[in-house]
Write an enzyme that holds these catalytic residues in place. Structure first.
Site, PDB file in Angstrom:
ATOM      1  NE  ARG A   1       3.445  -1.743  -5.904  1.00 27.39           N
ATOM      2  CZ  ARG A   1       2.952  -2.797  -6.556  1.00 27.39           C
ATOM      3  NH1 ARG A   1       2.020  -2.665  -7.430  1.00 27.39           N
ATOM      4  NH2 ARG A   1       3.411  -4.004  -6.297  1.00 27.39           N
ATOM      5  CB  THR A   2       7.897   3.742  -6.363  1.00 31.69           C
ATOM      6  OG1 THR A   2       6.884   3.517  -5.381  1.00 31.69           O
ATOM      7  CG2 THR A   2       8.294   5.204  -6.328  1.00 31.69           C
TER       8      THR A   2
ATOM      9  CE  LYS B   1      34.213   0.503  -6.159  1.00 29.70           C
ATOM     10  NZ  LYS B   1      34.491   1.199  -7.430  1.00 29.70           N
TER      11      LYS B   1
ATOM     12  NE  ARG C   1      10.991   3.638  -2.226  1.00 28.43           N
ATOM     13  CZ  ARG C   1       9.867   2.942  -2.371  1.00 28.43           C
ATOM     14  NH1 ARG C   1       9.891   1.628  -2.365  1.00 28.43           N
ATOM     15  NH2 ARG C   1       8.718   3.551  -2.556  1.00 28.43           N
TER      16      ARG C   1
ATOM     17  CG  HIS D   1       6.096   7.115  -0.975  1.00 25.63           C
ATOM     18  ND1 HIS D   1       6.649   7.574  -2.144  1.00 25.63           N
ATOM     19  CD2 HIS D   1       5.663   5.852  -1.238  1.00 25.63           C
ATOM     20  CE1 HIS D   1       6.566   6.625  -3.066  1.00 25.63           C
ATOM     21  NE2 HIS D   1       5.976   5.580  -2.551  1.00 25.63           N
TER      22      HIS D   1
END
Lengths: 305, 305, 305
Positions: free
Chosen positions: B53-54, B82, B103, B131
């Site tokens: 949803r975010t 890497k 995030r 958040h």
């Protein structure tokens, strides 16, 4: 420039390269002027291998031109898993887009794929083969920082396996650069690359140490030495340590030395170099956008503004 | 509001919050008026952890403003594999976008990353940390349904580990809300959060049962109790069952009680609640779009219409 | 056409189908005329199973109409992994988009999901169930190449498990086609499909060999025989070999025979067929764009130009 497909930097003449770099400079100068250049154009992204910067910068590039992407997504989620051939995949996907970008682990795949499609196809890396847009952004960054005429460049690290390095070396030969290759013996230029460069009239010298040549360089291009090339970790560490640079190393360099790296770096370049005026590798990554915008613009048929 | 980066709800004053919520209300009122607000703006999405949803609502938000995304895609397919550092990744990607959304599983990563970039960076969740856009959409939904003045809110479930809850509690303190925390003893507010709330002048009470406090609430904010917090499944089931609500539970509530949940829910809220007038958790999720549009608009430099 | 949701080809009348195909033909004739048809429209993509051509062609379609996508991405990276129900996921995501496209492995999932949302939902394949946009593009391609009136079509391969085939057979019944089903006995039409086709008044004949019927066909629709349907590999190879076509096979066919395949193919159709005039399977894949554009245009409320 009129090429259906962009497969290899070798296919580009000096005039072709300059056309791309000039267009890129025009774009970098005033990017918003190109924001409506290709409205509605769709670029098909076929990345059969992981990629961050190449994929994101192609994405940004087509969007900055007013176009958009149609992305196959990770190959694990595609019908390739059902056994479809690359030839079939590209023939299907060309119906969804105005041009294609292909990254594929198999050398020669881009050439093969290009033979099956009518829309322009750009090679974004085919295994150990070519990666022409990396070469173009390298050249652009060199031109902006040091100029391409009378250039003295050191190319250091893994010269054996690095496709980036081979492409760049061929392209620089067009401009008559003095090229110094610096690597451990086990990672020197492959014989066939050295041979081809000589045939093309390149001015090259090979070294096992940076020190003797450092103060003659306009540009130092560093590449990563991969651990998996060595039989054991201790040997890797020893070799990698010798070809690692930091701010202290660069005290012996010319003041206007430009340090480049195709990224990602692991620890070939110490973070203390980032704050020096030498560091241009983030700028180099960012140049992927104007350079790819320029190439896409030319491939999609844009006339000069 | 003039912040380079949006890292934590704590950095936002009451005036900052109200500016975002007012802009969001303006947008919700007439979304199409904002459809050409940021043409060509590119938002770089760096999601190092799964998110539905975010990520989707940030995507919808920038596109509803006329802009577009440049998405790193799943981290498994990126050059992070890497060995690239987060600092290097964000410095590269800022060249492809006008703002970044990050995030990352590591607490503090957003703060660290923001120190390396010049474009605005929005924290979309840093592990157990902050958040802020979740908090803003929670506040917006509360304001729309119950108002933020003289609010009596119950916050129930896992109050120990839930970052959502801590951010919300801090933010509500700005508005003088009466906050009731309802949880099993093992999942009460951490001592430092309780201490900070007291220092900030919050009005808080803690409960182990919903029943005694239910009929005093304007809003009940339910969060998930995670099985992995308990030593064995039976203990989990017993505790989770006590903090689960259904339509029958809510018969004791005020008629205008608003039930919220950050989603995804598993079975903390029975599906029979969905059909009641109390349920506002889908509306809450949908509010992610106007709220994130508002935040992006402010961050990208939009003036009031 | 006024349907809230597009779940099955069976729900579409002959008039509905013709409306979509006519609009698709209009679009194919002048795609750029539709480039600003749905500016700002957002299509939510919920693909719970891998897909290349369906997902990419929906993406191209909405973008060719001036809209854009909001993509959930691979399900491995979504909150579905946290135990969220499909009903909750679609109710959240409808807040981010103007229409939804759903692919899900569970038969009946699209019907179920559609009952929870207000925006139009298009089924892009629900397990062994329906895949109506595939049927529409098949019909479009048949109409363009051979016409839908007085059609004689052979449908060959796996007729037991192939949802594509069942949908197509039902839809063709609307147009009074003569349908020849060619398969090994173990992969014949399921009894209930055969029964339904008879009830609908279909003209069907079943064969175990292509040869006797080949020269009567306007269209030959080939599908893949999957190895996993057979107890052992040798049995699979033997059967698959009998239902494989190549250029030589087609020498017995009518000159204007059109060969179709939903793709991906493995080796049911030899690559030497690609160069013949019979081959229309890549064109068929490409037709996914105008057909899905037409469907989206109708679903999003577009009037005839």
């Amino acid at each position: 420039m009129r090429h259906d497909h962009i497969i290899s930097a070798k296919q580009l003449s000096r005039a072709d390269i300059e056309e791309v770099l000039d267009r890129a400079a025009e774009i970098a100068d005033d990017p918003t002027a190109f924001g409506d250049r290709h409205p509605g154009a769709l670029l098909g992204l076929l990345f059969f291998e992981p990629s961050t910067r190449t994929k994101m910068s192609f994405t940004a590039s087509i969007k900055r031109l007013g176009g958009d992407i149609v992305d196959m997504g990770p190959v694990e989620y595609s019908s390739v898993k059902k056994g479809e051939s690359l030839a079939d995949t590209v023939r299907v996907v060309e119906g969804y887009a105005d041009a294609l970008v292909l990254r594929h682990p198999m050398e020669g795949s881009a050439t093969m794929a290009s033979e099956f499609v009518d829309v322009p196809l750009i090679n974004a890396g085919d295994g150990a083969g070519q990666h022409p847009t990396q070469t173009l952004l390298d050249l652009y960054t060199i031109r902006e920082n040091a100029g391409l005429d009378d250039l003295s460049i050191g190319i250091m690290g893994d010269l054996k396996y690095g496709r980036t390095v081979h492409s760049l070396a061929h392209a620089l030969t067009n401009f008559g650069a003095s090229q110094h290759f610096i690597s451990p013996e086990s990672l020197q230029l492959p014989r066939n690359v050295r041979y081809d460069l000589h045939e093309e009239g390149a001015t090259i010298r090979e070294h096992t140490e940076l020190d003797p040549v450092l103060d003659s360089l306009d540009v130092l291009y560093v590449t990563r030495i991969q651990e998996e090339r060595f039989p054991d970790e201790s040997e890797y560490r020893e070799v990698a340590g010798e070809y690692r640079i930091d701010a202290e190393t660069l005290e012996e360099a010319r003041e206007d030395l430009t340090v480049l790296h195709p990224l990602p770096r692991v620890d070939e370049i110490d973070h203390d170099v980032d704050a020096t005026d030498h560091a241009a590798y983030f700028e180099q990554a960012h140049n992927g956008v104007p350079v790819r915008m320029a190439l896409l613009d030319l491939v999609l048929g844009g006339e000069s503004q």
